[in-house]
Design an enzyme around this catalytic site. Structure first.
Site, PDB file in Angstrom:
ATOM      1  CD  GLU A 281      46.964  26.524 -27.660  1.00  0.00           C
ATOM      2  OE1 GLU A 281      47.928  25.743 -27.596  1.00  0.00           O
ATOM      3  OE2 GLU A 281      46.390  26.984 -26.660  1.00  0.00           O
TER       4      GLU A 281
ATOM      5  CD  GLU B  56      42.477  25.758 -25.524  1.00  0.00           C
ATOM      6  OE1 GLU B  56      43.455  25.660 -24.749  1.00  0.00           O
ATOM      7  OE2 GLU B  56      42.399  25.160 -26.614  1.00  0.00           O
TER       8      GLU B  56
HETATM    9  O1  AHR Z   1      43.288  22.745 -22.710  1.00  0.00           O
HETATM   10  C1  AHR Z   1      44.459  21.982 -22.791  1.00  0.00           C
HETATM   11  C2  AHR Z   1      45.350  22.387 -23.951  1.00  0.00           C
HETATM   12  O2  AHR Z   1      45.795  23.693 -23.729  1.00  0.00           O
HETATM   13  C3  AHR Z   1      44.716  22.416 -25.305  1.00  0.00           C
HETATM   14  O3  AHR Z   1      44.803  21.210 -25.966  1.00  0.00           O
HETATM   15  C4  AHR Z   1      45.538  23.434 -26.051  1.00  0.00           C
HETATM   16  O4  AHR Z   1      44.810  24.091 -27.054  1.00  0.00           O
HETATM   17  C5  AHR Z   1      46.069  24.333 -24.960  1.00  0.00           C
HETATM   18  O5  AHR Z   1      47.420  24.541 -25.086  1.00  0.00           O
END
Ligand code: AHR
Length: 534
Positions: A207, A332
């Site tokens: 991110e 994610e």
């Molecule tokens: O999965 C939780 C968080 O969500 C992670 O740390 C981040 O990469 C995302 O924003």
């Protein structure tokens, strides 16, 4: 789209049928392959946040909780059953605050560090413990051991925000250098791992548009080039994964690819995967177990937005990567609900998953299968005690969630050849805060494994079963088995006191010929395994 309109997924529109007997329709084109369903589409994320690592995975060697060298035995045994292909670690956002050197050496002497979530209002109120002050008991060697125990490949996320490229190179060397030939290999051996780990997947930041450094896309592209120049390979075909967009941020995709290739299109060879993050349910979808029927439909509709995320970024990437060398890595994804169902006051982001989340799992995995030609990997966030988890653990208590059962059912798709399949059924439309959301009535995916067809489908209707005509184009079914995940209550979930409320059911099915009907239960996930004979 209006409620009760017909919606088709994966291709054109199928004509509405008036027959009351079959409101849904599935058409499988056995001779129209999409691509191989990489097992890596069923991957996981494990981050040092809340109770994921401590006590989800790591309970410690001296714990009275059954463990294998400190790793929770019950977790290892349950994860193995779903054939986990790959696990991402140590983050998430944690990765960009992590120095891998903190996690090696004698465990008692490793440094304690404030976790990156220390200022989060939830953590400010949380009791002190390893979730707040990282003890580094679980480092690289422990993670590799976890991967070996569950039979998964490691995917390491490197720190691009707060460490230098040299630290990244040396982490690669620590993991992959041949035994005895480098001091870092000696350090690894001193931890009990003489042989190299052979880590192939490396994330270059996480991110980077946010917690990973607040870069602009062109700034990140410059950093990416710098961090990936002359990385030591040690004979491993390194697969580097760049920090891709937040949801539908096409600007991030377009500007990264444009800037990266200012040095020539050969730079595309430095990128194996483009990491997309998409969570559904972040706004107004109610809390994880307390929701209305409209919330059910709006969350499922949001989950299906994943499909347009994939296609839109894929086309944007193709403007520069015209041969589509770089694949998407959705590292994610999952439901992100409001707070209120945490397993423990320090288990930040932990939530209880219900049948609704199980349908999110199934809808999402089916999307990945239908786009097997574009998506190379996915990592659900996160394995245990977190957002869209497969497990909840608290000391000696351990349960599987409804999401687990979906992964268990869907493992049958791994390695199969995805074939084009159309799904049609009346759609459901709701409004959430004046915003319209429509979810298809039926969605799914199909894959061929020799003469066996695996067909998975989700009936999103919260109340009604769906009588469905299933047509096989280019083959006939000789016999079939069906596995169903369903429950009369859409809020149903497992808990430490009632661990088996949501379970799967398996039975034989009378399904012969090229056309047959099947009645999908309301709010269900179904897997049909059809023997197509010779
Ligand atoms: O999965 C939780 C968080 O969500 C992670 O740390 C981040 O990469 C995302 O924003």
């Amino acid at each position: 789209m209006r409620r009760r309109d017909f919606l088709a997924i994966g291709g054109g529109l199928i004509a509405a049928r008036s027959a009351r007997a079959a409101q849904g329709r599935v058409e499988v084109f056995l001779e129209e392959p999409i691509g191989t369903i990489s097992p890596n589409l069923h991957g996981h994320l494990t981050e040092h946040v809340g109770g994921v690592i401590y006590d989800g995975i790591w309970v410690g060697e001296d714990s009275k909780i059954p463990n294998i060298g400190g790793i929770r035995t019950a977790l290892v045994e349950a994860v193995r059953r779903i054939k986990p292909p790959v696990v991402r670690w140590p983050g998430g956002c944690f990765a960009d605050s992590y120095d891998w050197r903190d996690g090696i050496g004698p465990r008692a002497q490793r440094p304690r560090r404030a976790n990156f979530t220390i200022n989060h209002p939830f953590m400010v109120k949380a009791p002190d413990g390893p979730q707040k002050y990282e003890p580094n008991w679980f480092g690289t060697n422990e993670f590799m051991r976890f991967c070996r125990l569950i039979g998964a490949q490691p995917y390491l996320s490197a720190n691009l925000r707060s460490l230098a490229p040299q630290d990244f190179y040396q982490w690669v060397e620590y993991c992959n250098a041949p035994a005895k030939l480098s001091s870092l290999a000696d350090m690894r051996a001193a931890q009990g791992d003489r042989e190299p780990f052979g880590v192939r997947f490396w994330g270059v930041g996480n991110e980077s548009w946010g917690c990973g450094g607040d870069f602009a896309p062109d700034e990140y592209a410059v950093e990416y080039r710098r961090y990936t120049t002359w990385l030591p390979e040690f004979g491993v075909d390194l697969a580097l994964i760049a920090s891709g967009p937040d949801r539908g941020d096409l600007d991030w995709t377009q500007r990264f690819f444009a800037k990266l290739t200012e040095k020539g299109n050969a730079m595309l060879q430095r990128v194996y995967g483009w990491a997309l993050h998409y969570y559904c349910g972040t706004s107004g979808a109610g809390q994880s177990i307390d929701f209305t029927t409209d919330d059910w439909y709006s969350l499922l509709a949001k989950a299906t937005v994943m499909e347009s995320m994939i296609t839109r970024h894929w086309f944007a990437m193709g403007e520069i990567d015209t041969e589509h060398r770089v694949k998407l890595v959705v590292d994610e994804w999952g439901s992100w609900h409001r707070t209120g169902t945490e397993v423990h006051p320090a288990y930040l982001l932990s939530q209880v998953s219900t049948m609704r989340d199980a349908l999110v799992s199934a809808l999402t995995l089916d999307i990945f299968h239908r786009h097997a030609d574009k998506v190379a990997m996915s990592n659900v966030a996160q394995l245990v005690n977190n957002l869209h988890s497969l497990f909840l653990a608290r000391e000696d208590q351990f349960i599987v969630t409804p999401n687990y059962h979906v992964f268990e059912m869907y493992a049958a798709h791994q390695g199969g050849r995805a074939v084009r399949t159309l799904f049609a059924a009346p759609a459901h439309s709701v409004r959430e805060k004046e915003e319209p959301w429509t979810v298809t009535g039926l969605a799914g995916s199909a894959s061929l494994h020799g003469k066996t067809l695996v067909l998975t489908a989700v009936n999103t209707d919260a109340v009604q079963p769906l009588e469905t005509e299933i047509v096989l184009r280019g083959g006939v079914s000789r016999s079939a088995k069906v596995t169903t995940l369903a429950h009369p209550d859409i809020h149903a979930h497992n808990s430490f006191s009632e661990p088996n409320v949501v379970q799967i059911r398996e039975e034989a099915l009378e399904a012969r010929g090229s056309t047959f009907t099947y009645r999908f239960p309301p709010g269900s996930v179904t897997k049909l395994v059809l023997d197509l004979g010779s």
